[in-house]
Design a protein around this motif. Structure first.
Motif, short mmCIF file in Angstrom:
data_model
loop_
_atom_site.label_atom_id
_atom_site.label_comp_id
_atom_site.label_asym_id
_atom_site.label_seq_id
_atom_site.Cartn_x
_atom_site.Cartn_y
_atom_site.Cartn_z
N GLY A 58 60.32 9.54 -38.47
CA GLY A 58 61.31 9.27 -39.50
C GLY A 58 61.74 10.54 -40.21
O GLY A 58 60.99 11.50 -40.32
N LYS A 59 62.98 10.53 -40.70
CA LYS A 59 63.51 11.68 -41.41
C LYS A 59 62.67 11.99 -42.66
O LYS A 59 62.46 13.14 -43.00
N ALA A 60 62.16 10.97 -43.29
CA ALA A 60 61.33 11.17 -44.49
C ALA A 60 60.06 11.95 -44.15
O ALA A 60 59.57 12.73 -44.97
N THR A 61 59.56 11.77 -42.95
CA THR A 61 58.35 12.49 -42.52
C THR A 61 58.64 13.99 -42.44
O THR A 61 57.81 14.81 -42.85
N ILE A 62 59.81 14.33 -41.94
CA ILE A 62 60.17 15.75 -41.87
C ILE A 62 60.24 16.32 -43.29
O ILE A 62 59.69 17.39 -43.56
N TYR A 63 60.87 15.59 -44.18
CA TYR A 63 61.02 16.08 -45.55
C TYR A 63 59.68 16.13 -46.29
O TYR A 63 59.54 16.87 -47.26
N HIS A 64 58.72 15.37 -45.83
CA HIS A 64 57.38 15.47 -46.40
C HIS A 64 56.77 16.84 -46.08
O HIS A 64 56.04 17.41 -46.89
N HIS A 65 57.06 17.34 -44.89
CA HIS A 65 56.50 18.63 -44.44
C HIS A 65 57.39 19.81 -44.78
O HIS A 65 56.89 20.92 -45.04
N PHE A 66 58.69 19.61 -44.73
CA PHE A 66 59.65 20.71 -44.91
C PHE A 66 60.79 20.27 -45.81
O PHE A 66 61.45 19.26 -45.51
N PRO A 67 61.08 21.02 -46.88
CA PRO A 67 62.16 20.60 -47.78
C PRO A 67 63.55 20.71 -47.17
O PRO A 67 64.47 20.01 -47.58
N ASP A 68 63.71 21.60 -46.16
CA ASP A 68 65.03 21.78 -45.54
C ASP A 68 64.88 22.46 -44.19
O ASP A 68 63.80 22.90 -43.80
N LYS A 69 65.99 22.53 -43.50
CA LYS A 69 66.02 23.11 -42.15
C LYS A 69 65.67 24.60 -42.17
O LYS A 69 65.01 25.11 -41.27
#
Length: 191
Positions: free
Chosen positions: A37-48
């Protein structure tokens, strides 16, 4: 969240950045390709940008590891062999992400240039010391150690550049390494 997920995000982003570029890759696309999920990425990284800078950090860590391998070798001829081997392998493995950071990430070029300047000064110094020691030990003929070290770095960088200008990485990095070392140590004249 696991470190496995963290690494999966980095690996997926790396592949997408290489395939289509940093700018053309979205966080949504990274999530879809990674199967999370996109939320999982944002849990680890605030942005690209944080993701690509983490990839760059990993690349720079490998560069530091290569430098440490060269430092660890004290025998002059062997130090030069190690320097050529680890340098070309590192450059060929890391070139894609470095090019993306240089071209597409705001401030990426400056970050890399500062780090590489320190790296090259250290490398030249280590190679110059190896040539100087080898000359004193009678392994090498009398040459200017600094110029000879710069020549070797030019050969390494030139080999790397030609691989990319000529259409891709060599099929056999080891053969490329061996050829470079042969010309460097033996020259091309019949003696």
């Amino acid at each position: 969240m696991s470190s496995e997920t963290y690494q999966k995000i980095l690996n997926t982003a790396h592949d997408l950045f290489i395939k289509q570029g940093y700018t053309a890759t979205s966080m949504r696309q990274i999530a879809e390709e990674a199967g999370i999920g996109k939320a999982t990425i944002y849990h680890h990284f605030p942005d690209k940008q944080t993701i690509v800078l983490e990839l760059l950090k990993s690349t720079m860590t490998r560069m530091d590891e290569a430098l440490q391998m060269v430092k660890a070798e004290s025998e002059p001829r062997r130090r030069i062999q190690v320097a050529v081997g680890v340098s070309l392998k590192y450059l060929l493995e890391s070139a894609d992400i470095m090019q993306i950071v240089r071209r597409e990430v705001p401030g990426g070029r400056d970050q890399m240039n500062d780090k590489f300047l320190d790296f090259f000064h250290s490398y030249i110094s280590l190679l110059s010391d190896a040539v100087h020691q080898g000359t004193e030990q009678g392994i090498f003929r009398s040459v200017d150690p600094d110029e000879t070290a710069r020549t070797l770095m030019t050969m390494i960088q030139g080999t790397f550049s030609m691989a990319y200008l000529g259409g891709g990485k060599p099929h056999s990095p080891q053969k490329t390494i061996d050829s470079l070392l042969d010309v460097y140590f033996q020259g091309i004249e019949v003696r």
